[in-house]
Design a protein around this motif. Structure first.
Motif, PDB file in Angstrom:
ATOM      1  N   ASP A   3       0.513  -1.374   0.319  1.00 48.84           N
ATOM      2  CA  ASP A   3      -0.061   0.013   0.005  1.00 48.84           C
ATOM      3  C   ASP A   3       0.953   1.355  -0.008  1.00 48.84           C
ATOM      4  OD1 ASP A   3      -2.375  -1.542   0.229  1.00 48.84           O
ATOM      5  OD2 ASP A   3      -2.137  -1.732   2.311  1.00 48.84           O
ATOM      6  N   VAL A   4       2.039   1.169   0.657  1.00 48.70           N
ATOM      7  CA  VAL A   4       2.731   2.410   0.877  1.00 48.70           C
ATOM      8  C   VAL A   4       4.302   2.021   0.793  1.00 48.70           C
ATOM      9  CG1 VAL A   4       3.399   4.265   2.266  1.00 48.70           C
ATOM     10  CG2 VAL A   4       0.965   3.371   2.501  1.00 48.70           C
ATOM     11  N   SER A  81       3.042  -1.707   4.339  1.00 48.36           N
ATOM     12  CA  SER A  81       4.160  -0.717   4.223  1.00 48.36           C
ATOM     13  C   SER A  81       5.409  -1.531   3.773  1.00 48.36           C
ATOM     14  CB  SER A  81       4.296   0.163   4.974  1.00 48.36           C
ATOM     15  OG  SER A  81       4.585  -0.376   6.020  1.00 48.36           O
ATOM     16  N   ALA A 105       4.491   2.000  -8.547  1.00 49.24           N
ATOM     17  CA  ALA A 105       3.127   2.602  -8.767  1.00 49.24           C
ATOM     18  C   ALA A 105       2.524   1.269  -8.910  1.00 49.24           C
ATOM     19  CB  ALA A 105       2.958   3.403  -9.913  1.00 49.24           C
ATOM     20  N   GLU A 108       1.599   3.885  -2.599  1.00 51.69           N
ATOM     21  CA  GLU A 108       1.827   5.420  -2.283  1.00 51.69           C
ATOM     22  C   GLU A 108       3.092   5.549  -1.899  1.00 51.69           C
ATOM     23  OE1 GLU A 108      -1.235   7.208   0.274  1.00 51.69           O
ATOM     24  OE2 GLU A 108       0.535   7.685   1.822  1.00 51.69           O
ATOM     25  N   HIS A 110       6.546   7.442  -0.584  1.00 52.02           N
ATOM     26  CA  HIS A 110       6.995   8.432   0.449  1.00 52.02           C
ATOM     27  C   HIS A 110       8.526   8.454   0.264  1.00 52.02           C
ATOM     28  CE1 HIS A 110       3.375   9.172   3.172  1.00 52.02           C
ATOM     29  NE2 HIS A 110       3.183   8.240   2.245  1.00 52.02           N
ATOM     30  N   LEU A 173       5.897  14.499  -5.957  1.00 49.71           N
ATOM     31  CA  LEU A 173       5.017  13.727  -4.669  1.00 49.71           C
ATOM     32  C   LEU A 173       4.851  15.319  -4.026  1.00 49.71           C
ATOM     33  CD1 LEU A 173       7.698  11.337  -3.312  1.00 49.71           C
ATOM     34  CD2 LEU A 173       5.580  11.061  -4.530  1.00 49.71           C
ATOM     35  N   ARG A 177       4.312  14.008   1.895  1.00 49.27           N
ATOM     36  CA  ARG A 177       4.943  12.716   1.575  1.00 49.27           C
ATOM     37  C   ARG A 177       6.396  12.829   1.140  1.00 49.27           C
ATOM     38  NH1 ARG A 177       1.912   9.512  -3.145  1.00 49.27           N
ATOM     39  NH2 ARG A 177       0.031  10.650  -3.148  1.00 49.27           N
TER      40      ARG A 177
END
Length: 362
Positions: A3-4, A81, A105, A108, A110, A173, A177
């Motif tokens: 997800d991250v 994550s 992609a 999300e 960071h 970004l 983030r």
């Protein structure tokens, strides 16, 4: 797919070795909280980062081909994550940053950058270059990096220029983030950098209880002078890069010279602190104005001037006796290694790796 994804992109000499080792030591515990650190068979992410930034790196680039894509595949198989970390990612070009972000992609993304004040970064970066066969005197290095268009200046600021690195990595970004983690000044409580890093990646520090003992240690002025002179002599030989890494960087520097307390620490020359203050002001203005997330205190990046009566140790003007002492320590380590050779046909790098392991076990 995760997800991250937190991309910890450096900078070099900001506690990255400690952070990466602690992530690795606590992989199982972190996974219980859906936090993954997807190491491959190599045990770190250096080759994946090298594959992305496409630098020769002493002939190691061909061996890194395909490693970034392999890391992306491991990330895609993960849930929750994911943390990706290596300091050489700081040197990625704009195109390479776009490739990295696009390949991860639709997670999300960071970006995390650990940052230390420039007065501590300059001597640390010079020493790191010595460990990669550098031969430039310290004074010349300090002057050259203040000329951004010089070859040395461009390579230094590519990874140590906080605003330049953040501009490249934050282009795609939103500010929230992008996380700047300031490295505490000396005297901070143990583990403070780790706690700050955990806040940046949304991890409870208690999820990773195992502490790391690994460091990327510094050496003093006489030892640095000896290493620089040794590199100058070695350039006349045909010593392979792999043998230099194991014989000089690992056995002589890390396992011998860096094991003793530093008696003459290398610091920024006293007459360059005004320049360092200007760098700090430019960093602070960009960080505050950009709206990126700061973990720690931007004031940690303000260079701390030495006491008026402090003695500055110039690594370009060390006493010959002190350089000779460092050279003798290195020679003893080499003699011990040679005495332990079991198989005369065994490749040098393999022999030295075994010798280094024995030294650690003593």
């Amino acid at each position: 797919m995760a997800d991250v994804v937190y991309l910890h992109v450096g900078a070099p000499k900001t506690g990255t070795t400690y952070i990466q080792d602690r992530l690795a030591l606590n992989r199982t515990q972190l996974a219980r909280h859906d936090v993954r650190y997807p190491l491959g068979a190599r045990g770190d992410m250096f080759h994946a980062a090298l594959d992305l930034i496409e630098r020769p790196w002493g002939g190691m680039l061909p061996d890194a081909k395909g490693e970034w894509d392999a890391l992306v595949k491991r990330t895609r198989r993960a849930h929750g994550s994911v943390v990706i970390s290596h300091e050489i990612l700081a040197g990625a070009t704009g195109e390479q940053v776009e490739r990295a972000v696009a390949s991860l992609a639709p997670a999300e993304i960071h970006v995390v950058l650990t940052v230390r004040d420039i007065a501590r970064q300059v001597p640390a970066e010079w020493q790191e270059r010595l460990k990669h066969q550098g031969r430039m005197r310290y004074g010349k290095f300090v002057r050259r990096i203040q000329k951004p268009r010089s070859e040395i200046g461009r390579s230094f600021w590519q990874v140590q220029g906080v605003t330049q690195v953040l501009e490249r990595w934050s282009r795609q970004l939103p500010p929230e983030r992008v996380h700047v983690v300031t490295v505490p000044q000396p005297g901070a409580p143990h583990g403070e950098l780790w706690r700050r890093f955990c806040r940046a990646i949304d991890v409870d520090p208690d999820w990773a209880p195992l502490d790391s003992v690994r460091r990327n240690p510094s050496i003093g002025a006489p030892e640095s002078a000896m290493l620089r002179q040794l590199n100058d002599r070695l350039r006349r030989t045909r010593l392979e890069h792999a043998d230099y890494r194991t014989l000089v960087r690992h056995l002589i520097v890390h396992e011998t010279l860096a094991t003793e307390p530093v008696q003459q620490r290398i610091t920024l020359p006293p007459n360059h602190y005004e320049w360092a203050d200007e760098i700090f002001e430019s960093w602070r203005e960009w960080i505050v104005g950009s709206g990126v997330a700061v973990v720690g205190d931007v004031e940690d990046l303000r260079p701390v001037r030495p006491a008026p009566d402090a003695i500055w140790h110039d690594p370009d003007r060390t006493r010959p006796r002190q350089v000779a002492d460092a050279a003798l320590d290195a020679l003893v380590a080499m003699i011990e290694e040679a005495a332990r050779r079991d198989d005369p046909d065994e490749h040098l790098s393999v022999r030295v790796t075994k010798a280094a392991k024995r030294l650690r076990e003593r």
